[in-house]
Scaffold this active site. Structure first.
Site, PDB file in Angstrom:
ATOM      1  N   GLY A  31       0.820  -1.207   0.000  1.00 40.17           N
ATOM      2  CA  GLY A  31       0.000   0.000   0.000  1.00 40.17           C
ATOM      3  C   GLY A  31       0.851   1.252   0.000  1.00 40.17           C
ATOM      4  O   GLY A  31       2.001   1.229   0.455  1.00 40.17           O
ATOM      5  N   GLN A  43       3.443   9.898   0.762  1.00 37.90           N
ATOM      6  CA  GLN A  43       4.679   9.101   0.837  1.00 37.90           C
ATOM      7  C   GLN A  43       5.570   9.289  -0.386  1.00 37.90           C
ATOM      8  O   GLN A  43       6.734   8.898  -0.378  1.00 37.90           O
ATOM      9  CB  GLN A  43       4.343   7.615   1.004  1.00 37.90           C
ATOM     10  CG  GLN A  43       3.706   7.286   2.346  1.00 37.90           C
ATOM     11  CD  GLN A  43       3.495   5.804   2.483  1.00 37.90           C
ATOM     12  OE1 GLN A  43       2.472   5.288   2.035  1.00 37.90           O
ATOM     13  NE2 GLN A  43       4.449   5.108   3.060  1.00 37.90           N
ATOM     14  N   CYS A  94       5.967  -0.090   6.944  1.00 42.91           N
ATOM     15  CA  CYS A  94       5.629   1.103   6.171  1.00 42.91           C
ATOM     16  C   CYS A  94       6.812   1.471   5.299  1.00 42.91           C
ATOM     17  O   CYS A  94       7.952   1.473   5.764  1.00 42.91           O
ATOM     18  CB  CYS A  94       5.305   2.247   7.132  1.00 42.91           C
ATOM     19  SG  CYS A  94       4.866   3.777   6.303  1.00 42.91           S
ATOM     20  N   LEU A  95       6.544   1.793   4.031  1.00 44.80           N
ATOM     21  CA  LEU A  95       7.640   2.140   3.117  1.00 44.80           C
ATOM     22  C   LEU A  95       8.361   3.415   3.551  1.00 44.80           C
ATOM     23  O   LEU A  95       9.503   3.639   3.165  1.00 44.80           O
ATOM     24  CB  LEU A  95       7.111   2.299   1.687  1.00 44.80           C
ATOM     25  CG  LEU A  95       6.583   1.002   1.039  1.00 44.80           C
ATOM     26  CD1 LEU A  95       6.050   1.284  -0.356  1.00 44.80           C
ATOM     27  CD2 LEU A  95       7.670  -0.062   0.991  1.00 44.80           C
ATOM     28  N   HIS A  99      -4.371   1.760   7.569  1.00 42.24           N
ATOM     29  CA  HIS A  99      -3.002   2.268   7.621  1.00 42.24           C
ATOM     30  C   HIS A  99      -2.824   3.425   6.613  1.00 42.24           C
ATOM     31  O   HIS A  99      -2.274   4.479   6.954  1.00 42.24           O
ATOM     32  CB  HIS A  99      -2.043   1.113   7.315  1.00 42.24           C
ATOM     33  CG  HIS A  99      -0.587   1.477   7.222  1.00 42.24           C
ATOM     34  ND1 HIS A  99       0.374   0.892   8.016  1.00 42.24           N
ATOM     35  CD2 HIS A  99       0.074   2.352   6.424  1.00 42.24           C
ATOM     36  CE1 HIS A  99       1.570   1.419   7.701  1.00 42.24           C
ATOM     37  NE2 HIS A  99       1.410   2.292   6.740  1.00 42.24           N
ATOM     38  N   GLU A 100      -3.322   3.230   5.393  1.00 42.49           N
ATOM     39  CA  GLU A 100      -3.136   4.251   4.354  1.00 42.49           C
ATOM     40  C   GLU A 100      -4.009   5.479   4.599  1.00 42.49           C
ATOM     41  O   GLU A 100      -3.573   6.610   4.350  1.00 42.49           O
ATOM     42  CB  GLU A 100      -3.414   3.671   2.957  1.00 42.49           C
ATOM     43  CG  GLU A 100      -2.552   2.481   2.544  1.00 42.49           C
ATOM     44  CD  GLU A 100      -1.057   2.696   2.739  1.00 42.49           C
ATOM     45  OE1 GLU A 100      -0.595   3.848   2.690  1.00 42.49           O
ATOM     46  OE2 GLU A 100      -0.333   1.700   2.966  1.00 42.49           O
ATOM     47  N   HIS A 131      -2.391   7.754   6.877  1.00 43.40           N
ATOM     48  CA  HIS A 131      -1.380   8.601   6.225  1.00 43.40           C
ATOM     49  C   HIS A 131      -1.992   9.901   5.701  1.00 43.40           C
ATOM     50  O   HIS A 131      -1.358  10.958   5.751  1.00 43.40           O
ATOM     51  CB  HIS A 131      -0.764   7.882   5.020  1.00 43.40           C
ATOM     52  CG  HIS A 131       0.426   7.024   5.353  1.00 43.40           C
ATOM     53  ND1 HIS A 131       1.567   7.531   5.929  1.00 43.40           N
ATOM     54  CD2 HIS A 131       0.659   5.701   5.169  1.00 43.40           C
ATOM     55  CE1 HIS A 131       2.454   6.543   6.084  1.00 43.40           C
ATOM     56  NE2 HIS A 131       1.926   5.416   5.638  1.00 43.40           N
TER      57      HIS A 131
HETATM   58 ZN    ZN Z   1       2.713   3.487   5.635  1.00 43.68          ZN
END
Ligand code: ZN
Length: 171
Positions: free
Chosen positions: A46, A51, A94-95, A136-137, A140
């Site tokens: 995701g 990000q 998380c990226l 989660h997204e 963000h």
């Molecule tokens: Zn993340």
């Protein structure tokens, strides 16, 4: 399509609240395409706009995991309209916080209203990994990270580690 550079902790942009997408333009479709490519390249399941430095409420997700059976999903202006009382713990990563994983407890199922790339309004009910990923997204988009859901002690430790790494890279 292009692979975009990822915004990494402690970059303060990760704390920004993203703006509504509004009209789905060619530019928005291109950003979504680039986000999918960046997500597959990472690889991750995701990605949220901020990000990659795009402060818009765009989320890309693919929880299929197998390369041969990709199922890219794009969510514009997603909103959680319902969440289950039952919760479940899942080890999240998380990226923007590479190589760090911690268990986060969230509602097990959610209903999410969003618009697709044709601008059509949709609603889905998700469980399992997709439910975790959506929450989660969407966090963000509101400047919230998964480490905000773990203990302060653990969070402080991660923040310190990434602040140190950033300083080292800048030196
Ligand atoms: Zn993340």
């Amino acid at each position: 399509m292009a692979i975009l550079p990822l915004v990494i902790l402690p970059d303060q942009r990760l704390r920004l609240v993203s703006e509504p997408v509004g009209t789905v333009t060619a530019e928005i479709r291109k950003i979504a395409d680039d986000m999918l490519e960046t997500m597959y390249d990472a690889p991750g399941v995701g990605l949220a706009g901020i990000q990659v430095g795009v402060q818009k409420r765009i989320v890309t997700i693919d929880t299929s995991k197998e390369e041969g059976a990709r199922r890219p999903q794009v969510f514009l202006d997603p909103v959680i309209t319902w969440e289950s009382e039952e919760t479940r713990g899942y080890e999240e990563g998380c990226l923007s916080i590479p190589d760090y994983y911690a268990e986060v407890t969230r509602p097990d199922r959610v209903r999410v209203r969003f618009r697709d790339l044709d601008g059509r309004e949709q609603e889905i009910e998700a469980d399992g990994l997709l439910a975790t990923c959506l929450q989660h997204e969407i966090d963000h988009l509101n400047g919230v990270l998964f480490i905000d859901h773990i203990s302060k002690l653990k969070r402080d430790r991660v923040m310190k580690k990434f602040a140190k790494a950033a300083k080292r890279d800048a030196a």
